[in-house]
Design an enzyme around this catalytic site. Structure first.
Site, PDB file in Angstrom:
ATOM      1  CE  LYS A  65      20.925  75.157  38.891  1.00 45.00           C
ATOM      2  NZ  LYS A  65      20.445  75.999  37.717  1.00 45.00           N
ATOM      3  CB  CYS A 121      18.727  80.435  39.545  1.00 50.43           C
ATOM      4  SG  CYS A 121      17.577  79.702  38.658  1.00 50.43           S
TER       5      CYS A 121
HETATM    6  N1  SAJ Z   1      23.130  90.741  37.612  1.00 51.44           N
HETATM    7  C1  SAJ Z   1      24.053  91.787  38.061  1.00 51.44           C
HETATM    8  N2  SAJ Z   1      25.127  91.841  37.792  1.00 51.44           N
HETATM    9  C2  SAJ Z   1      25.813  91.140  36.770  1.00 51.44           C
HETATM   10  C3  SAJ Z   1      25.178  90.213  36.172  1.00 51.44           C
HETATM   11  C4  SAJ Z   1      23.883  89.949  36.579  1.00 51.44           C
HETATM   12  O1  SAJ Z   1      23.305  92.728  38.861  1.00 51.44           O
HETATM   13  O2  SAJ Z   1      26.965  91.672  36.051  1.00 51.44           O
HETATM   14  C5  SAJ Z   1      21.785  90.529  38.179  1.00 51.44           C
HETATM   15  C6  SAJ Z   1      20.716  90.417  37.081  1.00 51.44           C
HETATM   16  O3  SAJ Z   1      20.546  91.837  36.518  1.00 51.44           O
HETATM   17  C7  SAJ Z   1      19.746  89.608  37.601  1.00 51.44           C
HETATM   18  C8  SAJ Z   1      20.430  88.605  38.482  1.00 51.44           C
HETATM   19  O4  SAJ Z   1      21.803  89.234  38.615  1.00 51.44           O
HETATM   20  O5  SAJ Z   1      18.809  90.351  38.599  1.00 51.44           O
HETATM   21  C9  SAJ Z   1      20.708  87.289  37.818  1.00 51.44           C
HETATM   22  O6  SAJ Z   1      20.841  87.328  36.397  1.00 51.44           O
HETATM   23  P1  SAJ Z   1      21.731  86.443  35.455  1.00 51.44           P
HETATM   24  O7  SAJ Z   1      21.720  86.923  34.088  1.00 51.44           O
HETATM   25  O8  SAJ Z   1      23.252  86.416  36.261  1.00 51.44           O
HETATM   26  O9  SAJ Z   1      21.364  84.802  35.708  1.00 51.44           O
HETATM   27  P2  SAJ Z   1      19.945  84.142  35.452  1.00 51.44           P
HETATM   28  O10 SAJ Z   1      19.586  84.093  37.159  1.00 51.44           O
HETATM   29  O11 SAJ Z   1      19.200  84.593  34.904  1.00 51.44           O
HETATM   30  O12 SAJ Z   1      20.398  82.581  35.603  1.00 51.44           O
HETATM   31  C10 SAJ Z   1      21.263  82.070  36.354  1.00 51.44           C
HETATM   32  C11 SAJ Z   1      22.605  81.496  35.381  1.00 51.44           C
HETATM   33  N3  SAJ Z   1      23.511  80.893  36.475  1.00 51.44           N
HETATM   34  C12 SAJ Z   1      24.623  81.102  36.155  1.00 51.44           C
HETATM   35  O13 SAJ Z   1      25.112  82.037  35.255  1.00 51.44           O
HETATM   36  C13 SAJ Z   1      25.815  80.656  37.114  1.00 51.44           C
HETATM   37  C14 SAJ Z   1      21.807  80.369  34.544  1.00 51.44           C
HETATM   38  O14 SAJ Z   1      22.903  79.700  33.828  1.00 51.44           O
HETATM   39  C15 SAJ Z   1      21.148  79.214  35.402  1.00 51.44           C
HETATM   40  O15 SAJ Z   1      20.542  78.297  34.458  1.00 51.44           O
HETATM   41  C16 SAJ Z   1      19.990  79.933  36.222  1.00 51.44           C
HETATM   42  O16 SAJ Z   1      20.476  80.911  37.024  1.00 51.44           O
HETATM   43  C17 SAJ Z   1      19.269  79.043  37.001  1.00 51.44           C
HETATM   44  O17 SAJ Z   1      18.102  78.568  36.510  1.00 51.44           O
HETATM   45  O18 SAJ Z   1      19.877  78.192  37.822  1.00 51.44           O
END
Ligand code: SAJ
Length: 409
Positions: free
Chosen positions: A204, A258
Site C-alpha cells: 500500500k 496519502c
Molecule cells: N498530482 C500532480 N501531478 C499528477 C498527478 C497528481 O501534481 O500528474 C497531484 C494532485 O494534484 C494531488 C496529488 O498529486 O495534489 C495527489 O493526487 P492523486 O490524484 O495522484 O492521488 P490521491 O492522493 O487523490 O489518491 C492516491 C491514489 N494512489 C495512487 O494513485 C497510487 C489512490 O489510489 C489511493 O487510494 C489514495 O492515494 C490513498 O488513499 O492512498
C-alpha cells in the site's frame, strides 16, 4: 446466516465501503464516534461530495444499512479511521486505530475478524496492534484474527474504483483471508490478492510512493525547463509518445492525505536506504515555493504591489474534490505567512466554509477584486467559467490555458 459487519469510521473510505457492501447484500452497521455525522447520515444526508455517492447512498439505505455511534456486537469489523501523521517527525500516529481496536475488543463476539483498511505505516500491526490485543488478554489467531485490506480508491472516482480496482487482503491465516475475500468479492469485480499482513502494509505504502516519485520527476522537469525557458508540457507530450515512457504532469505541489504522507513512513523507518524517495518528497514539497517565486516575478513584471489584488483559485488538494488535506494552496499560504506576505484572496467553489483569511465565496466577486489569478486547481467549474478571467494576468500551474495567454510553472 451471514453475520453483521460493523464498519468503524465513516469518513472518505469507511462510508463508501460501508455503502457499497450494503448495496451488495452485506448486513452493515456503520459506526462513528462523531454524533453530528451519524445524525446526518441517519437523516439521509451526505457528509461529503463524491461522484455517484448520492445514488450509492440511496441504494444502501434501501438495502437496510444502519448508522450508530455505538460499536456493535458482532464477529467482523472493518476499521477505516483516520491515521494522521505527526508533523514534526512524519511518523504515523496510530491512536485512532488503536482506540478503535480497543473498543472492538470490548464489544466483539468470539472468533472475531478485525480488518484494518486505514493506511498504516509498514510494521504498524506488529508494533502496535498485536501488543494491544495481547495486553487486553486476547489470543491472536484464536479469539481475534487480524487482516489488513488497504484501500486503493481515488477521490473523484471512488465509487467506480471501489467496484473495479484490484484489492489486497493481508491476513495471518489463509482461511480467514479467504473468508474476508468472499465478503469483498460481494462488490469488488477486480482481482483480490491474498497475502500476509506485512506485505499488504508495504505494498500500500509503496503504491503511493511510486506515484510521489513519478510526480516529483515531472516537477523537477518543470523546474529544469523553466530555468532554460523551455515548454515542459510540450516536452512531456513528445516524450510520452515513446512506448515505454509515461511522465505525469507537473503541478503546484502534491497534496492529499496519502501521497504526500506515506513516503515519509519509509523515510522514517529506512533513513539510510531512501535517497530517491526522500528527494522526491523534497521536490514535491518545494513546488509551492516555486509557485511563490513565479508569482513574485510576475508581480514585479507587472508592477503589482498589493497582494490583495492577487487571487488563488483552488483550495482543495486536487480537482473536483472538497478535501483540503495537505493541499498545495494551504502549503503556499503557509509559505507566504513565513515571508510575512498577507492579503492574497482565495476562492474554491468546493469549499463552502471559511478556512483561510481573505477567502471569497463568490466567484464573480473574486474575479472583480483581483488583477492576477493563480490557477492552483483546474476544477471543472473553472473550465466552464474561463471566459470570465480572460482579461486577467494568469499564472496557470495546471496547464489549462494557452501558453500565449498565461504564465506557466
Ligand atoms: N498530482 C500532480 N501531478 C499528477 C498527478 C497528481 O501534481 O500528474 C497531484 C494532485 O494534484 C494531488 C496529488 O498529486 O495534489 C495527489 O493526487 P492523486 O490524484 O495522484 O492521488 P490521491 O492522493 O487523490 O489518491 C492516491 C491514489 N494512489 C495512487 O494513485 C497510487 C489512490 O489510489 C489511493 O487510494 C489514495 O492515494 C490513498 O488513499 O492512498
Amino acid at each position: 446466516m451471514e453475520n453483521k459487519v460493523n464498519v468503524i469510521g465513516l469518513g472518505y473510505i469507511g462510508l463508501p465501503t460501508a455503502l457499497m457492501m450494503a448495496k451488495n447484500g452485506v448486513d452493515i452497521v456503520g459506526t462513528d464516534i462523531n454524533e453530528a455525522l451519524i445524525s446526518k447520515l441517519a437523516n439521509n444526508e451526505l457528509t461529503f461530495e463524491e461522484k455517484g455517492l448520492k445514488e450509492l447512498f440511496k441504494d444502501a439505505v434501501d438495502e437496510g444499512i444502519t448508522f450508530s455511534t455505538e460499536y456493535q456486537k458482532t464477529d467482523m469489523y472493518i476499521v477505516g479511521v483516520p491515521t494522521p501523521y505527526v508533523s514534526d517527525n512524519k511518523k504515523l500516529d496510530p491512536t485512532y486505530v488503536l482506540t478503535a481496536v480497543e473498543s472492538i475488543l470490548k464489544n466483539c463476539m468470539e472468533n472475531t475478524v478485525i480488518i484494518i483498511e486505514s493506511t498504516i505505516a509498514p510494521g504498524t500491526i506488529d508494533k502496535f496492534v498485536r501488543p494491544l490485543i495481547k495486553e487486553k488478554g486476547f489470543t491472536i489467531g484464536k479469539d481475534i484474527h487480524l487482516v489488513h485490506a488497504p484501500e486503493r480508491i481515488i477521490p473523484g472516482n471512488m465509487i467506480y474504483e471501489l467496484e473495479y480496482n484490484s484489492r489486497t487482503i493481508g491476513a495471518d491465516d489463509v482461511e480467514v483471508g479467504q473468508k474476508v475475500k468472499d465478503i469483498y468479492a460481494s462488490f469488488c469485480k477486480g482481482e483480490i490478492v491474498l497475502t500476509d499482513i506485512r506485505s499488504a502494509e508495504m505494498s500500500k505504502v509503496i503504491e503511493n510512493t511510486f506515484r510521489d516519485v513519478n510526480i516529483a520527476f515531472a516537477n523537477e522537469l518543470a523546474k529544469i525547463c523553466r530555468s532554460d525557458d523551455m515548454d515542459v508540457y510540450e516536452i512531456i507530450r513528445i516524450a510520452n509518445k515513446h512506448p515505454r515512457v509515461n511522465i505525469l504532469q507537473p503541478g503546484p505541489g502534491v497534496g492529499g492525505h496519502c501521497i504526500s504522507v506515506d513516503p515519509w513512513f519509509l523515510v522514517g523507518d529506512y533513513p539510510d536506504l531512501t535517497n530517491l524517495i526522500l528527494s522526491a518528497r523534497k521536490i514535491n514539497d518545494s513546488m509551492p515555493e516555486h509557485v511563490l517565486k513565479r508569482l513574485g516575478d510576475i508581480m514585479n513584471e507587472h508592477n503589482v504591489k498589493d497582494l490583495g489584488r492577487v487571487g488563488l483559485y483552488g483550495l482543495a488538494y486536487k480537482e473536483n474534490v472538497d478535501d483540503t488535506r495537505e493541499s498545495p494552496t494551504l502549503q503556499l499560504l503557509d509559505k507566504m505567512q513565513d515571508n510575512l506576505a498577507f492579503g492574497v484572496k482565495v476562492y474554491d467553489p468546493f469549499i463552502k466554509e471559511k478556512m483561510v483569511e481573505n477567502q471569497v465565496f463568490d466567484f464573480d466577486e473574486f474575479v472583480d477584486n483581483t488583477d492576477i489569478i493563480v490557477i492552483m486547481l483546474a476544477h471543472d467549474h473553472l473550465k466552464e467559467n474561463l471566459g470570465k478571467i480572460t482579461d486577467k494576468i494568469i499564472l496557470d500551474t495546471k496547464n489549462l490555458l494557452d501558453p500565449e495567454t498565461s504564465y506557466k510553472l
